[in-house]
Motif scaffolding. Sequence first.
Motif, PDB file in Angstrom:
ATOM      1  N   GLU A 183       0.833  -1.205   0.000  1.00 49.16           N
ATOM      2  CA  GLU A 183       0.000   0.000   0.000  1.00 49.16           C
ATOM      3  C   GLU A 183       0.869   1.258   0.000  1.00 49.16           C
ATOM      4  O   GLU A 183       0.565   2.258  -0.657  1.00 49.16           O
ATOM      5  CB  GLU A 183      -0.938  -0.005   1.209  1.00 49.16           C
ATOM      6  CG  GLU A 183      -2.039  -1.035   1.104  1.00 49.16           C
ATOM      7  CD  GLU A 183      -2.856  -1.110   2.387  1.00 49.16           C
ATOM      8  OE1 GLU A 183      -2.313  -0.756   3.455  1.00 49.16           O
ATOM      9  OE2 GLU A 183      -4.030  -1.525   2.312  1.00 49.16           O
ATOM     10  N   ARG A 184       1.961   1.196   0.765  1.00 46.56           N
ATOM     11  CA  ARG A 184       2.880   2.330   0.829  1.00 46.56           C
ATOM     12  C   ARG A 184       3.548   2.558  -0.534  1.00 46.56           C
ATOM     13  O   ARG A 184       3.675   3.702  -0.987  1.00 46.56           O
ATOM     14  CB  ARG A 184       3.940   2.068   1.899  1.00 46.56           C
ATOM     15  CG  ARG A 184       4.928   3.202   2.114  1.00 46.56           C
ATOM     16  CD  ARG A 184       5.761   2.906   3.363  1.00 46.56           C
ATOM     17  NE  ARG A 184       6.830   3.873   3.540  1.00 46.56           N
ATOM     18  CZ  ARG A 184       8.042   3.755   3.008  1.00 46.56           C
ATOM     19  NH1 ARG A 184       8.324   2.681   2.267  1.00 46.56           N
ATOM     20  NH2 ARG A 184       8.964   4.674   3.210  1.00 46.56           N
ATOM     21  N   GLU A 185       3.898   1.478  -1.218  1.00 46.42           N
ATOM     22  CA  GLU A 185       4.511   1.595  -2.539  1.00 46.42           C
ATOM     23  C   GLU A 185       3.520   2.161  -3.554  1.00 46.42           C
ATOM     24  O   GLU A 185       3.890   2.959  -4.418  1.00 46.42           O
ATOM     25  CB  GLU A 185       5.030   0.225  -2.994  1.00 46.42           C
ATOM     26  CG  GLU A 185       6.268  -0.229  -2.233  1.00 46.42           C
ATOM     27  CD  GLU A 185       6.731  -1.608  -2.650  1.00 46.42           C
ATOM     28  OE1 GLU A 185       5.966  -2.288  -3.391  1.00 46.42           O
ATOM     29  OE2 GLU A 185       7.838  -2.021  -2.256  1.00 46.42           O
ATOM     30  N   ARG A 186       2.261   1.761  -3.434  1.00 44.56           N
ATOM     31  CA  ARG A 186       1.241   2.306  -4.336  1.00 44.56           C
ATOM     32  C   ARG A 186       1.053   3.800  -4.097  1.00 44.56           C
ATOM     33  O   ARG A 186       0.859   4.566  -5.034  1.00 44.56           O
ATOM     34  CB  ARG A 186      -0.078   1.550  -4.157  1.00 44.56           C
ATOM     35  CG  ARG A 186      -0.114   0.187  -4.830  1.00 44.56           C
ATOM     36  CD  ARG A 186      -1.541  -0.315  -4.996  1.00 44.56           C
ATOM     37  NE  ARG A 186      -2.166  -0.583  -3.716  1.00 44.56           N
ATOM     38  CZ  ARG A 186      -2.093  -1.763  -3.081  1.00 44.56           C
ATOM     39  NH1 ARG A 186      -1.410  -2.757  -3.616  1.00 44.56           N
ATOM     40  NH2 ARG A 186      -2.706  -1.939  -1.931  1.00 44.56           N
ATOM     41  N   LEU A 187       1.109   4.206  -2.814  1.00 46.31           N
ATOM     42  CA  LEU A 187       0.984   5.624  -2.486  1.00 46.31           C
ATOM     43  C   LEU A 187       2.140   6.411  -3.086  1.00 46.31           C
ATOM     44  O   LEU A 187       1.943   7.464  -3.694  1.00 46.31           O
ATOM     45  CB  LEU A 187       0.950   5.822  -0.972  1.00 46.31           C
ATOM     46  CG  LEU A 187       1.026   7.287  -0.487  1.00 46.31           C
ATOM     47  CD1 LEU A 187      -0.146   8.088  -1.031  1.00 46.31           C
ATOM     48  CD2 LEU A 187       1.055   7.348   1.038  1.00 46.31           C
ATOM     49  N   PHE A 188       3.343   5.878  -2.914  1.00 43.05           N
ATOM     50  CA  PHE A 188       4.521   6.545  -3.471  1.00 43.05           C
ATOM     51  C   PHE A 188       4.420   6.657  -4.994  1.00 43.05           C
ATOM     52  O   PHE A 188       4.780   7.684  -5.581  1.00 43.05           O
ATOM     53  CB  PHE A 188       5.794   5.790  -3.071  1.00 43.05           C
ATOM     54  CG  PHE A 188       6.304   6.138  -1.697  1.00 43.05           C
ATOM     55  CD1 PHE A 188       5.423   6.461  -0.671  1.00 43.05           C
ATOM     56  CD2 PHE A 188       7.658   6.160  -1.426  1.00 43.05           C
ATOM     57  CE1 PHE A 188       5.882   6.780   0.602  1.00 43.05           C
ATOM     58  CE2 PHE A 188       8.144   6.477  -0.162  1.00 43.05           C
ATOM     59  CZ  PHE A 188       7.246   6.791   0.868  1.00 43.05           C
ATOM     60  N   ALA A 189       3.935   5.596  -5.613  1.00 40.40           N
ATOM     61  CA  ALA A 189       3.784   5.610  -7.070  1.00 40.40           C
ATOM     62  C   ALA A 189       2.763   6.660  -7.497  1.00 40.40           C
ATOM     63  O   ALA A 189       2.946   7.363  -8.507  1.00 40.40           O
ATOM     64  CB  ALA A 189       3.368   4.228  -7.570  1.00 40.40           C
TER      65      ALA A 189
END
Length: 212
Positions: A183-189
């Motif tokens: 989820e954190r990686e999706r937010l960063f993306a």
Amino acid sequence: MDKAFRIENVTRTPAGTSVFLLPLGGGGEEVTLLLAEEFWKPLGYTAGTELTESEEEELKSREELSRAVSRTVKILSSSDHSRVQLLRKLKMHGFEGEAAERAADYAEAHGYINENRQAERAAEYFVRHKYWGRKRIAAELLMRGYRKSAVVHAAETIDEDTYMASLHVMMDRKYKLTSSREERERLFASLSRLGYSLSEIKLAEKDLENEE
């Protein structure tokens, strides 16, 4: 050179200066031109002045420029345009080549187009209202035809506090809901697609963690 036309009549009107040309020697056709005063007056012509064919062509060129400038002022009165955007709009209205380029030169010389100022104003709007990062802003401005120097200038003038506040707004909406690495990686993306760099995102993340 042989004279081909005589200025038979000159009339000032609210729309400009109307010039009636009469062909000499029985050839050619009568011509009526309407020029903006600023393009007519410097010529110093009066009723009775005889013109060569090249001088008559110059008058026609100035009439086309008058019309192109008039259309330019109308286009730019409603919203900001880069020079490239203006030239596209002028082409849509039938003005191309030298007339369009000279009208664009006129717009810049008279302050109707100031790409540095306009790009700066657009960048501020994108930060405050769309919450975009510098990369997304630069891409948008380049797509709109602004010169690279104007885009660089706009990026440099963005207020850093306002910029980071906008990034915080976007992170606040979703960051606290992230409970996994994915989820954190999706937010960063997602933030990256808005034009924020990884270093900016991590700095905002650190600020949020410190607030907690």
